[in-house]
Each structure stands twice: as structure tokens, then as C-alpha cells.
Design an enzyme around this catalytic site. Structure first.
Site, PDB file in Angstrom:
ATOM      1  N   LEU A 237      39.060  28.789  36.202  1.00 35.10           N
ATOM      2  CA  LEU A 237      38.767  29.646  35.053  1.00 35.10           C
ATOM      3  C   LEU A 237      37.980  30.917  35.383  1.00 35.10           C
ATOM      4  CD1 LEU A 237      38.049  26.942  32.315  1.00 35.10           C
ATOM      5  CD2 LEU A 237      40.152  28.205  32.761  1.00 35.10           C
TER       6      LEU A 237
ATOM      7  N   HIS B 151      49.921  29.276  34.702  1.00 33.07           N
ATOM      8  CA  HIS B 151      49.438  29.743  33.396  1.00 33.07           C
ATOM      9  C   HIS B 151      50.240  29.021  32.299  1.00 33.07           C
ATOM     10  CE1 HIS B 151      47.636  32.400  30.469  1.00 33.07           C
ATOM     11  NE2 HIS B 151      48.827  32.494  29.917  1.00 33.07           N
TER      12      HIS B 151
ATOM     13  N   ASN C 213      49.077  31.072  40.811  1.00 30.35           N
ATOM     14  CA  ASN C 213      48.368  30.575  39.632  1.00 30.35           C
ATOM     15  C   ASN C 213      49.366  29.912  38.691  1.00 30.35           C
ATOM     16  OD1 ASN C 213      46.164  30.389  37.718  1.00 30.35           O
ATOM     17  ND2 ASN C 213      47.116  32.066  36.588  1.00 30.35           N
TER      18      ASN C 213
ATOM     19  N   ASN D 203      46.831  19.161  37.155  1.00 29.73           N
ATOM     20  CA  ASN D 203      47.833  19.889  37.953  1.00 29.73           C
ATOM     21  C   ASN D 203      47.675  19.565  39.432  1.00 29.73           C
ATOM     22  OD1 ASN D 203      49.630  21.796  36.379  1.00 29.73           O
ATOM     23  ND2 ASN D 203      47.642  22.198  35.441  1.00 29.73           N
TER      24      ASN D 203
ATOM     25  N   ILE E   4      39.064  35.917  40.056  1.00 31.88           N
ATOM     26  CA  ILE E   4      38.845  35.999  41.497  1.00 31.88           C
ATOM     27  C   ILE E   4      38.634  37.453  41.906  1.00 31.88           C
ATOM     28  CG2 ILE E   4      39.984  33.815  42.077  1.00 31.88           C
ATOM     29  CD1 ILE E   4      42.339  35.574  42.978  1.00 31.88           C
TER      30      ILE E   4
ATOM     31  N   ASP F 150      46.997  37.921  35.122  1.00 30.80           N
ATOM     32  CA  ASP F 150      48.329  37.351  34.826  1.00 30.80           C
ATOM     33  C   ASP F 150      49.451  38.379  34.975  1.00 30.80           C
ATOM     34  OD1 ASP F 150      47.001  34.948  34.155  1.00 30.80           O
ATOM     35  OD2 ASP F 150      46.797  35.545  32.073  1.00 30.80           O
TER      36      ASP F 150
ATOM     37  N   GLY G 248      41.780  18.711  36.600  1.00 27.17           N
ATOM     38  CA  GLY G 248      42.624  18.680  37.793  1.00 27.17           C
ATOM     39  C   GLY G 248      43.898  17.877  37.656  1.00 27.17           C
TER      40      GLY G 248
END
Ligand code: GRF
Length: 208
Positions: free
Chosen positions: A91, A110, A108, A14, A94, A151, A12
Site C-alpha cells: 500500500l 490492482h 503490481n 495473493n 514506491i 497504476d 497476503g
């Protein structure tokens, strides 16, 4: 006040960067209402608890099927009136129902410059291993909206980092996090709070 939920799987850092920018008053107009992890012992949950932010574990292991897990996650978010879902090192894939419930309201981070080094198998340290294998000189990070692909959603922000000759996957990961991820994720959230992000023809426009 926008209501954010942050989904995490690990440390965590970020999430920490976002919390800090909020605490420093650099992001106003939004609050993190809940942090949800698929791992009960994810350190990210501690970062939330320390700030009296609800920290919840919703793991596939707690349910009979994937569908039930996806439903529980969606119900948790629905019950909290969340405006935006932030995937910050989450990870798990969804569900389509989650994407459909939050159209262009899931973002998100990446750790590469999409469309390079993304898609199936490109997560965590593996991204940086592949970057070094290929010998590219510039890498970075991308914040994007999440659609049903992997992505593939509209790109919101990117920031580059230089690959150094003596990099290992670990040193490169650290540089990409410090120079790119911890900068553009809070920045993107700030712009959302300022209502400065729009999508026109599948392209994102970020106002200054
Ligand atoms: C980051 O590299 C992020 O881009 C990736 O997983 C890592 C998460 O790190 N998806 P943290 O949990 O935020 O420290």
C-alpha cells in the site's frame, strides 16, 4: 532461476496464491527469495516464515525520513540480487529510485480493470465501493508493470468479473480476488519465468 521479492502490506492472499502455484509445480524457473512488509505484524510475513522464506519488515517508522526508508528498501533488494519485485497488496508508494533500478522489473496487482477505478485513492476496499457507486456491470483485476506514475505502467494481464445486483464492497472484493487476482498474478509470474513477456512500444506481448 529468477529471483523474486514480494512486497506486501496485509494478509497476503495473493502471495499465498503464488506460493501454492509454485508448490504445485505450476510455476517453475523462479523462487520467492524474500517477502518484505511495511507492517511488522502483516499476516503475509507469517505465510513466508511458514515456508522458511525470509520475512523482513522495513517500515517508514524505523527511519528518520522517507528518503532513508526508500534507501533501506532498495538496499535490501539490491543485496539479494532480485530479478523482479512483485507488489502484492503493497500500500505504500514506491520511490522513483526503485523504479529506475528495476525498469519493467516491478509488477503490481490492482483490483480493477485499469484504466477504470485506479490512481489516487483507489486501493483496497475503496476500489470496490467506487465500482458499486458507479453501477458498472463488469469489473476485474489487472497485473501491470510499475512505472513512476500511479497504476499507469504497461498492462500485462487482465481478467473480468461480473458485478451482481446484491453485491456489497466486501462480496465484490472477494469475487475479484478469487476469480481474478489469484489467477492472473500467478499466471503473470509463470510467464515471466518462461520468458514469455516482452514490451514493444510500451505495450506488453504475452506469448501463449
Ligand atoms: C488486493 O485486493 C490487491 O489487489 C490490493 O490489495 C489487496 C491485497 O490483498 N492491492 P492480499 O494482501 O493479497 O490478501
Amino acid at each position: 532461476m529468477l529471483r523474486f521479492a514480494v512486497l506486501v502490506s496485509g494478509g497476503g492472499t495473493n502471495l499465498e496464491a503464488v506460493f501454492q502455484k509454485m508448490e504445485q509445480g505450476q510455476i517453475t524457473g523462479g523462487q520467492i527469495c524474500v517477502v518484505i512488509s511495511n507492517h511488522a505484524n502483516a499476516y503475509a510475513l507469517e505465510r513466508a516464515k511458514r515456508r522458511n522464506v525470509d520475512a523482513v519488515c522495513i517500515s517508514p517508522k524505523m527511519y528518520q525520513s522517507r528518503d532513508e526508508f526508500h534507501e533501506a528498501l532498495l538496499n535490501e533488494l539490491k543485496s539479494r540480487n532480485i530479478d523482479y519485485v512483485i507488489l502484492a497488496g503493497y500500500l505504500l508508494q514506491i520511490s522513483q529510485s526503485l523504479v529506475e533500478y528495476f525498469p519493467n522489473r516491478i509488477i503490481n496487482i490492482h483490483p480493477s480493470l485499469i484504466p477504470s477505478f485506479c490512481g489516487k485513492g483507489f486501493y483496497g476496499i475503496h476500489v470496490h465501493e467506487k465500482v458499486l457507486e458507479r453501477g458498472v456491470k463488469i469489473t476485474g483485476a489487472t497485473v501491470h508493470f510499475v512505472d513512476c506514475g500511479m497504476d499507469t505502467g504497461p498492462i500485462i494481464m487482465q481478467k473480468a468479473a461480473v458485478v451482481q445486483e446484491d453485491d456489497t464492497p466486501e462480496t465484490l472484493q472477494k469475487r475479484v480476488m478469487e476469480e481474478c487476482e489469484w489467477v492472473i498474478l500467478p499466471d503473470a509470474i509463470k510467464k515471466l519465468c518462461q520468458d514469455k513477456i516482452r514490451i514493444v512500444d510500451h505495450h506488453v506481448i504475452v506469448e501463449e
